[in-house]
Write a protein that holds these residues in place. Sequence first.
Motif, PDB file in Angstrom:
ATOM      1  N   ALA B 439       0.964  -1.195  -0.083  1.00  0.00           N
ATOM      2  CA  ALA B 439       0.107   0.205  -0.157  1.00  0.00           C
ATOM      3  C   ALA B 439       0.673   1.493   0.013  1.00  0.00           C
ATOM      4  CB  ALA B 439      -0.911  -0.056   1.357  1.00  0.00           C
ATOM      5  N   ARG B 441       1.278   3.831   1.878  1.00  0.00           N
ATOM      6  CA  ARG B 441       1.929   3.982   3.341  1.00  0.00           C
ATOM      7  C   ARG B 441       2.998   3.001   3.715  1.00  0.00           C
ATOM      8  NH1 ARG B 441      -1.483   6.283   7.857  1.00  0.00           N
ATOM      9  NH2 ARG B 441      -3.206   7.362   7.017  1.00  0.00           N
ATOM     10  N   GLU B 442       3.169   2.103   3.033  1.00  0.00           N
ATOM     11  CA  GLU B 442       4.278   0.863   3.146  1.00  0.00           C
ATOM     12  C   GLU B 442       5.264   1.385   2.086  1.00  0.00           C
ATOM     13  OE1 GLU B 442       2.219  -2.976   4.558  1.00  0.00           O
ATOM     14  OE2 GLU B 442       1.624  -2.480   2.511  1.00  0.00           O
ATOM     15  N   ARG B 470      -1.926  13.951   8.562  1.00  0.00           N
ATOM     16  CA  ARG B 470      -3.150  14.412   7.890  1.00  0.00           C
ATOM     17  C   ARG B 470      -4.028  13.283   7.440  1.00  0.00           C
ATOM     18  NH1 ARG B 470      -2.012  19.711   5.103  1.00  0.00           N
ATOM     19  NH2 ARG B 470      -0.460  20.853   6.672  1.00  0.00           N
ATOM     20  N   GLY B 471      -3.332  12.056   7.415  1.00  0.00           N
ATOM     21  CA  GLY B 471      -4.341  11.082   7.202  1.00  0.00           C
ATOM     22  C   GLY B 471      -4.125  10.655   5.759  1.00  0.00           C
ATOM     23  N   GLY B 472      -4.905   9.502   5.399  1.00  0.00           N
ATOM     24  CA  GLY B 472      -5.530   9.342   4.073  1.00  0.00           C
ATOM     25  C   GLY B 472      -4.761   7.983   3.291  1.00  0.00           C
ATOM     26  N   GLN B 473      -5.106   7.463   2.292  1.00  0.00           N
ATOM     27  CA  GLN B 473      -4.653   6.492   1.734  1.00  0.00           C
ATOM     28  C   GLN B 473      -3.167   6.802   1.243  1.00  0.00           C
ATOM     29  OE1 GLN B 473      -5.078   3.056   0.695  1.00  0.00           O
ATOM     30  NE2 GLN B 473      -4.490   2.795  -1.131  1.00  0.00           N
ATOM     31  N   THR B 474      -2.987   8.056   0.645  1.00  0.00           N
ATOM     32  CA  THR B 474      -1.825   8.579   0.141  1.00  0.00           C
ATOM     33  C   THR B 474      -1.544   9.833   0.897  1.00  0.00           C
ATOM     34  OG1 THR B 474      -2.413   7.452  -1.909  1.00  0.00           O
ATOM     35  CG2 THR B 474      -0.552   9.051  -2.176  1.00  0.00           C
ATOM     36  N   PRO B 475      -1.163   9.802   1.933  1.00  0.00           N
ATOM     37  CA  PRO B 475      -0.795  11.156   2.776  1.00  0.00           C
ATOM     38  C   PRO B 475      -0.043  12.130   2.097  1.00  0.00           C
ATOM     39  CG  PRO B 475      -0.572   9.278   4.218  1.00  0.00           C
ATOM     40  CD  PRO B 475      -0.573   8.751   2.790  1.00  0.00           C
ATOM     41  N   HIS B 476      -0.304  13.501   2.242  1.00  0.00           N
ATOM     42  CA  HIS B 476       0.241  14.470   1.547  1.00  0.00           C
ATOM     43  C   HIS B 476       0.101  15.717   2.562  1.00  0.00           C
ATOM     44  CE1 HIS B 476       2.292  13.420  -1.917  1.00  0.00           C
ATOM     45  NE2 HIS B 476       1.393  12.818  -2.503  1.00  0.00           N
ATOM     46  N   LEU B 478      -0.550  18.994   1.201  1.00  0.00           N
ATOM     47  CA  LEU B 478      -0.994  19.471  -0.139  1.00  0.00           C
ATOM     48  C   LEU B 478      -0.062  20.781  -0.510  1.00  0.00           C
ATOM     49  CD1 LEU B 478      -4.412  19.204  -1.609  1.00  0.00           C
ATOM     50  CD2 LEU B 478      -2.210  17.768  -2.164  1.00  0.00           C
TER      51      LEU B 478
END
Lengths: 500, 500
Positions: B439, B441-442, B470-476, B478
């Motif tokens: 994923a 995050r990995e 900030r969280g999320g599948q693909t944290p950024h 922004l």
Amino acid sequence: MYQDRIRRPALMEKLMTAQQAARLFKSGMTVGMSGFTRAGDAKALPLALVERSRQEALQLTLVTGASLGNDSDGLMANAGVVARRMPFQSDAALRRKINSGEVMFIDQHLSETAEQLRSGDLHGIDIAVVEAVAITPDGGIVPTMSVGNSASFVQQARQVIVEINLSAPLALEGLHDIYLPASRPHRGAIPMLTPWQRIGSTTIPLDPDRIAAIVITDSPDSPSNALPPDAETDAIARHVIAFLEGEVKAGRMGPELLPLQAGIGTIANAVLHGLVDSPFRDLTMYSEVLQDSALELLDSGQLAIASASSITLSAAMHDKFIRELERYRKRVILRPQEISNHPEVVRRLGIIALNTALEFDIYGNVNSTHVGGTHMMNGIGGSGDFARNGALSIFVSKAAAKGGKISSVVPMVSHVDHTEHDVDVLVTEWGLADLRGLAPRERAPLIIEKCADPAYRPALRAYFEQALQRGGQTPHVLEQALSWHTRYRDTGDMRPTTSI
Amino acid sequence: MYQDRIRRPALMEKLMTAQQAARLFKSGMTVGMSGFTRAGDAKALPLALVERSRQEALQLTLVTGASLGNDSDGLMANAGVVARRMPFQSDAALRRKINSGEVMFIDQHLSETAEQLRSGDLHGIDIAVVEAVAITPDGGIVPTMSVGNSASFVQQARQVIVEINLSAPLALEGLHDIYLPASRPHRGAIPMLTPWQRIGSTTIPLDPDRIAAIVITDSPDSPSNALPPDAETDAIARHVIAFLEGEVKAGRMGPELLPLQAGIGTIANAVLHGLVDSPFRDLTMYSEVLQDSALELLDSGQLAIASASSITLSAAMHDKFIRELERYRKRVILRPQEISNHPEVVRRLGIIALNTALEFDIYGNVNSTHVGGTHMMNGIGGSGDFARNGALSIFVSKAAAKGGKISSVVPMVSHVDHTEHDVDVLVTEWGLADLRGLAPRERAPLIIEKCADPAYRPALRAYFEQALQRGGQTPHVLEQALSWHTRYRDTGDMRPTTSI
């Protein structure tokens, strides 16, 4: 008892409760479950696994066809049963766990999961759980309302659990066409030359010795949660139909068009629904999922044949489909998702791909998955399989969301799922931008003037003009490129307060 | 005179000078020219068109296989002859015109141009200009060192100009394998099951009546401009080879691997060069271009067969290839780029795709084309054809550029050509990140720790940690995601002065 469903008598001794079957699972296992866009998912084992996890920790890698119904994804996620999940989901509770980082979600092109399992790129399937109409005398499994990755799971799993669903009518048998490519390097061509061709068997072959358990269920699939068409989706449908009429008029395709694909969800369903009033005839679908609209088109006589990996219907349409199955079965084929979405077949047939964008930018890059660039909505699904390899790649979206506070047309998408190379046509309720053969600088004015909500056009024009000052093939004002997204995050409104 | 080159006597009357042939062109025409990565390009007509444009304005849409040699792209661009250009280029002068907006550049997957011409999605070819070794008695054209899109251009063009290049040895005849898919919807499977299979004819079929001019030339192809391997490319090669050895050891492929593709350019060439010292045997290439490294591997005996659309060599290697052509010709096949890069064949064979990234981000998205997110370098070429549909998608890059002032590993790429879905493995001189089954995050920690220049790792770690908040599948984060690019633009150095 169940002789019509379990046609190999020796298998009767594998009958057990879901709770008993759940004891076969160990933490750390990779589990392949049937189910694709809420259709044909295993009904009992997800609940039994949740129950078992209350006694002892159970953390699984869960691989499916696509999204599950019956809240299974959410219930398993909330119970901590799902540590890793692929290749697609659409459950609110699971989505929260993914975005908080508690569940690792591997978002994949739907045609690729089976390939990666076969080649060993992904960990092999320990246990497959597959919903079935019946098991044939030789152990063959008759799937229910989806095929998804079930054939691959069954082929590879060490143990197979079959859920016989008594609510799935026996008449579903014969609907499916099971074909899997061979392992490389000894693979032949996939012999499919038309959407209506059958190239495989009607059941998933299985050595009965690998059946570890048979569980009886009778819960139906969850109904589709697509919303009915509205004024905006009607407008989108009209633009798409006018465009396709133009293609026919220009001689680029016949009145039967090319085979259609439409993604899951409200807008794609509404666009297909709009085809009922169109002049096209003898249409074919080569898609991943059939929604209500596909049946409407079969009923209206415009759709000759529909091939997919799953059938996801509203409750009323589901009842009609089952009731009139003898009529539909000659014109509906369900295939493994590796085949329904296969690059080889998609490119050969020349699919017209119709998928939904979360947002797209002035150059035609599409975000299908990530809200605000970071938070997963559902997954890329099959959109990439079709958009990349098909003949025409159309993305549709409403021009704005949240009462106009979010523009679907932005200076730069906050996440890219489909690059401008793979996007031929963009459509909103305001209009259609035909991007074929255009450079990025030519795409921008067209996308802004045809597709953007008029309230956002001045700001988009201003951004593009300022970007042009900086030059480049794809001009941007980098420090402002994602400012629309941060503005929405900070103020709840994308609309610029002053200038861009 | 020229009887061995023009084997249909009636065609002798079509002989003319390039200047005469150039009079066939009219402003606004779409012209298809042979040439792919500096190989097999028309030599005389580009110069004649430049000359003619001094008398009267001549603005053309120029479609090729890929990049041209002999400065043709630059000379035509500077003369204003090229108004529109597709699908690939690599010329400094043309690049300037593209980035200033004077030339509209349509950057395409190399397998798709022929398809879009065939279907009418792109304007048809008015005149094809094709370099040839010879014309056979039935009008067939024997290509030179590339096939590219020439067969499609010849099939579709209203008029064909053939440049007979006397410096191209007659012995090239027989090297080529010309096969084009039929128009949809009546297309069969491409019958190629192995990289060494021949499925077509050795010449491009052509009704001789459509030959409008024959021009004699004798200029050679421009030599490859790939740089020799260095310490960093050697390190990249070692990482790739160790990874592939691991794949063999794990049983995921045999010691002959799967067919290899390698993109044009220094790094990919260097990685293949590194295979000369590897334990692999009976390798095959199914690629778009063969560089010096392919011949080295043929010579070392490790490469059994090489299939591509073009051969682009250094001057010394070119001489050797021509001198020893009888030896090489049994093991080299040149195909139309639609076939060398075709999704159907690439997926079936299970290509190992090796392509170069300009930059990639901590989640594995790749920018192959746009410097600073805006300015075109060369084009996406075939990288997407192979990365999407192959079995393994490897992207290589040096970890830093400009003496360390640019990091190739960034928080967010400034332009996306390949999404994380299509990127399995990333490699720099520092190490290799195997991203399969992970994923986002990995992926991030792996990419940072294995691939980034150590000087940039603390800042990348800090960005990722802040993004995780900030969280999320693909944290950024922004508002900072593209700040490395703006910092470089403003200060000439990506390195953070304070914290990120």
